[in-house]
Each structure stands twice: as structure tokens, then as C-alpha cells.
Write an enzyme that holds these catalytic residues in place. Structure first.
Site, mmCIF file in Angstrom:
data_model
loop_
_atom_site.group_PDB
_atom_site.id
_atom_site.type_symbol
_atom_site.label_atom_id
_atom_site.label_comp_id
_atom_site.label_asym_id
_atom_site.label_seq_id
_atom_site.Cartn_x
_atom_site.Cartn_y
_atom_site.Cartn_z
ATOM 1 N N PHE A 132 -40.029 -55.284 -72.953
ATOM 2 C CA PHE A 132 -40.865 -55.269 -71.755
ATOM 3 C C PHE A 132 -40.086 -54.570 -70.653
ATOM 4 C CE2 PHE A 132 -42.693 -56.630 -67.789
ATOM 5 C CZ PHE A 132 -44.054 -56.515 -68.039
ATOM 6 N N ASP B 294 -31.701 -52.634 -69.737
ATOM 7 C CA ASP B 294 -32.642 -53.250 -68.800
ATOM 8 C C ASP B 294 -32.260 -54.722 -68.668
ATOM 9 O OD1 ASP B 294 -34.701 -54.324 -67.362
ATOM 10 O OD2 ASP B 294 -36.310 -53.420 -68.544
ATOM 11 N N LYS C 247 -35.549 -59.334 -60.891
ATOM 12 C CA LYS C 247 -35.865 -60.769 -60.921
ATOM 13 C C LYS C 247 -34.904 -61.676 -60.133
ATOM 14 C CE LYS C 247 -39.071 -60.956 -64.693
ATOM 15 N NZ LYS C 247 -39.161 -59.805 -65.578
#
Ligand SMILES: *Cc1c(COP(=O)(O)O)cnc(C)c1O
Length: 395
Positions: free
Chosen positions: A138, A223, A252
Site C-alpha cells: 500500500f 516506504d 503517519k
């Protein structure tokens, strides 16, 4: 008379685009790992909203940093200097591979920026532009990052997708070897897949990707939007492996709840991002950057990396006991405070029961429970939460 919650829900129903499935709770206040809704019910937050509230809700240090910065200066554009952005960049630089940061406001933007940097660098070098990514990955919801995302359900109905993306199989080095050619600018991989259901890269897989990139002239992007800034018990998840990337993405948990992301690149690669090639109006915003600094300082001062390593293993142990007692767990995958519990059956009922017991957890891919509490969570708090967890799983 409608309750406060009913009024809030009504405002959403009439005026917010319904692209999220929302649980029927309106939250009002948080402190540490605890949350309270508008009706005064108390919850333990075991998910931190996709690992965002990394040092817990309203940590005094975070609140102090945000308010202090807001009192002095909220915003300046990136044609000037200000202290908090530089300090945050230095915290990152000193704890990773000496990378320099470009700041943005979200995970997708950081991955978009990383892909763009890899293209700028690769095109200038020898006309490279392609990005290789992996199944179950993702990488975000913008068109380019969604195209990189290796979950085809997200690709439906929004085509045509931008060209220049290939997909190989996660943890299958041979599948990547077949697809890395003269046009490949970068390979992008999550050291631990978050949205894919807490899937952990094999050491040999990441080592193999590093070697492949070095031999064939591509860049390696990690990532770390989910895994970065302490989540795995290291500052960055790649530090659990003997492999370093050329570019890393963060978001995040970086701002502890404020929106900030970063593309972090080796200086010799970062220089392909010249003035005019990339920018973000809000990027590295003074208040968001101050929050990021407070996150680093809170983790450091509380020795939270060690604590997360130790207590993460403890949490996995407690889940192991629940597995023995209930026979309902197929597999437990965990690194630090990033734990995936794969059930034999659908987890929807477990999430519902957990909520009734005052526990916020998340379930993905129907059967995988995801646990990602604040890095500040203590052993006593874990014991309390795991007692409830055992009841929720047992049914
Ligand atoms: C969540 C996530 C993103 C996207 O972040 P947003 O802030 O939602 O844009 C990108 N990559 C990974 C690994 C993620 O977990």
C-alpha cells in the site's frame, strides 16, 4: 432531543462525502492510550488511528510543543527558514542513513515525492522512469501511488492509470529480478507491510533487492509511512535488517497526530530535486514540524525504542497464550508495536466484541486483527488490554 452524537452524525450525513465506513461513535477527548466518546464511554486505543498518534493522545510534551509554536509562528512559506523544520530534519538525518528531508503533509505525498525524485534522478542519469512495487503493498491514494499499490481492488473504476509501474510478488526475489531493467528508476517496498496485513520482509528479500538495485542501477525506496519513527522498536524498520535504502518515506506517526510527511534521501540523490522541480505549500509547516520534534524527543527521553521492543514481544507472547486457550488464531506476526493476529475465521465479531469491552482494534483482509498502540503504552496497560482482548477473541 437529539444527543450530541446524533447532531454530529447528522452533520456528517448531510454534508460529508460518504467515502468512509464509520463506526457509530463520536470521540471527544483522548489522553495517553485512553479515549472518551460524547457519551462519556471510555476506550483503550490499541490502533492509534493507523499508527498515527504515536506518543498517545494529547501527550503533554506534544501539546506544549504545538501550542508554543502556534503562539510564535504558525506558517511561513518554503522560501524562508524557520527553526522547527530544520530541527526535525536534523533528528531524522542523525538517526537514519544521513538522509536529507523534503517535507510534505501525508503519506501519499511522500511516496509521490519519492517516485518523482527517483524519476528526476533516473531520467537525468540514463533515461530511467519505471517504478517496481509488490503485491499486497500500500503506497497511497493519489493516482501514481495508487498505481504503485499492489492491491488491484484499489485500481478499479479510476483508469486509465499512469504508465511506468511494474508489480512483482512480495518476498519473492526472483519475481523482481525478472522485471528490473534499463528503464527501472526504483524499487519501492515496505519493510513490513502495514495495510497488507502486517507482512514481514525476509532478510534475504531486502538484501536481494539492495543487490539487484546496485547491480542494475536502480534506487531502493523503503516506504516507512507505517513503520517509521519507532513503531518497530527501531527508529526506522529497515534498521531491523542489514540493508539501507536510497530513499525513505515517512508520515503517519511522524507528527504524532499532526499532518506531516517526509521524503528522506541520500544527499547525492536528493540533489536531483532542484528548485522548481518539486514543492508543497504547507510542507514542513512550523506547527506540524514542532510536533514532529516533540515525537522524537518523547521517544528518546522515555527510552521508548527499548520499551517497544520488549513490550512488543510481550504482547506477541500474550497473544500466543490466547491462541493456545482459544484455538482461534492461525498466525501472529509482530515487530515492536506493530502486531498482526491472523484468525481462522472472520474478525468482524471480534472487533465488535472488543468495542463493547472498550477496546479499539482494527481488522483488515477480513481475518487479520491489527494492533498498533501508542509507543508509550506500559506493561500494566498492556495487561489490562490483553485481558479484554482474550475475552473478545474467545467470544
Ligand atoms: C498509509 C500509508 C500510505 C498513505 O498515507 P496517507 O497519509 O494516507 O496518504 C503510504 N504508504 C504506506 C506504507 C502507508 O501505510
Amino acid at each position: 432531543m437529539p444527543s450530541k452524537k446524533d447532531e454530529i452524525v447528522a452533520s456528517f450525513d448531510s454534508s460529508v462525502i460518504p467515502n468512509y465506513g464509520r463506526a457509530d461513535i463520536a470521540f471527544e477527548r483522548g489522553e495517553g492510550i485512553k479515549l472518551w466518546d460524547t457519551e462519556g464511554n471510555e476506550y483503550i486505543d490499541l490502533f492509534s488511528g493507523w499508527a498515527v498518534t504515536s506518543v498517545g493522545h494529547c501527550h503533554p510534551k506534544l501539546v506544549e510543543a504545538i501550542t508554543e509554536q502556534a503562539r510564535n509562528l504558525c506558517y511561513m512559506p518554503n522560501i524562508f527558514y524557520w527553526e522547527s523544520q530544520g530541527r526535525l530534519a536534523q533528528y531524522i538525518h542523525d538517526r537514519c542513513f544521513g538522509g536529507q528531508s523534503f517535507f510534505c503533509n501525508s503519506g501519499a505525498e511522500s511516496v509521490e515525492g519519492a517516485i518523482k525524485l527517483a524519476r528526476l534522478h533516473g531520467w537525468e542519469k540514463d533515461k530511467r522512469y519505471k517504478t517496481l512495487s509488490f503485491s499486497d503493498s500500500f503506497h497511497g491514494r493519489t493516482l501514481a501511488t495508487l498505481t504503485a499499490t499492489g492491491q488491484m481492488k484499489y485500481h478499479e473504476g479510476i483508469g486509465p492509470l499512469p504508465p511506468g509501474f511494474d508489480h512483482a510478488t512480495f518476498n519473492d526475489l526472483a519475481s523482481a529480478e525478472k522485471l528490473v531493467g534499463d528503464e527501472t528508476a526504483a524499487i519501492i517496498v515496505e519493510p513490513i507491510q502495514g495495510e497488507g496485513g502486517i507482512n514481514i520482509s525476509d532478510e534475504s528479500f531486502l538484501e536481494g533487492l539492495r543487490k539487484l538495485c546496485d547491480e542494475r542501477g536502480a534506487l531502493l525506496i523503503f516506504d516507512e509511512v507505517w513503520t517509521g519513527v519507532g513503531r518497530s522498536g527501531k527508529w526506522f524498520a529497515y534498521q531491523n535488517y542489514g540493508v539501507e535504502p536510497d530513499i525513505m518515506t515517512l508520515a503517519k506517526g511522524l507528527g504524532g497526530g499532526l499532518p506531516i510527511g517526509a521524503v528522506v534521501a541520500r544527499p547525492e540523490i536528493a540533489k536531483a530535486m532542484k528548485p522548481g522541480t518539486h514543492a508543497s505549500t504547507f510542507g514542513g509547516n512550523a506547527v506540524a514540524a514542532a510536533a514532529g520534534c516533540a515525537v522524537f524527543e518523547t521517544i528518546e527521553e522515555g527510552n521508548l525504542l527499548e520499551q517497544v521492543t520488549e513490550l512488543g514481544a510481550y504482547m506477541v507472547e500474550r497473544f500466543g497464550k490466547i491462541a493456545e486457550d482459544t484455538g482461534k488464531i492461525k498466525e501472529i506476526r509482530g515487530v515492536g508495536f506493530m502486531v498482526g493476529v491472523e484468525l481462522n475465521d472472520s474478525g468482524a465479531d471480534v472487533v465488535k466484541r472488543a468495542l463493547e469491552l472498550g477496546l479499539l482494534i482494527n481488522c483488515t483482509h477480513d481475518t487479520i486483527l491489527r494492533i498498533a498502540p501508542a509507543l508509550t503504552m506500559t506493561r500494566d496497560e498492556i495487561d489490562d488490554a490483553m485481558d479484554k482482548m482474550a475475552k473478545a477473541i474467545a467470544g
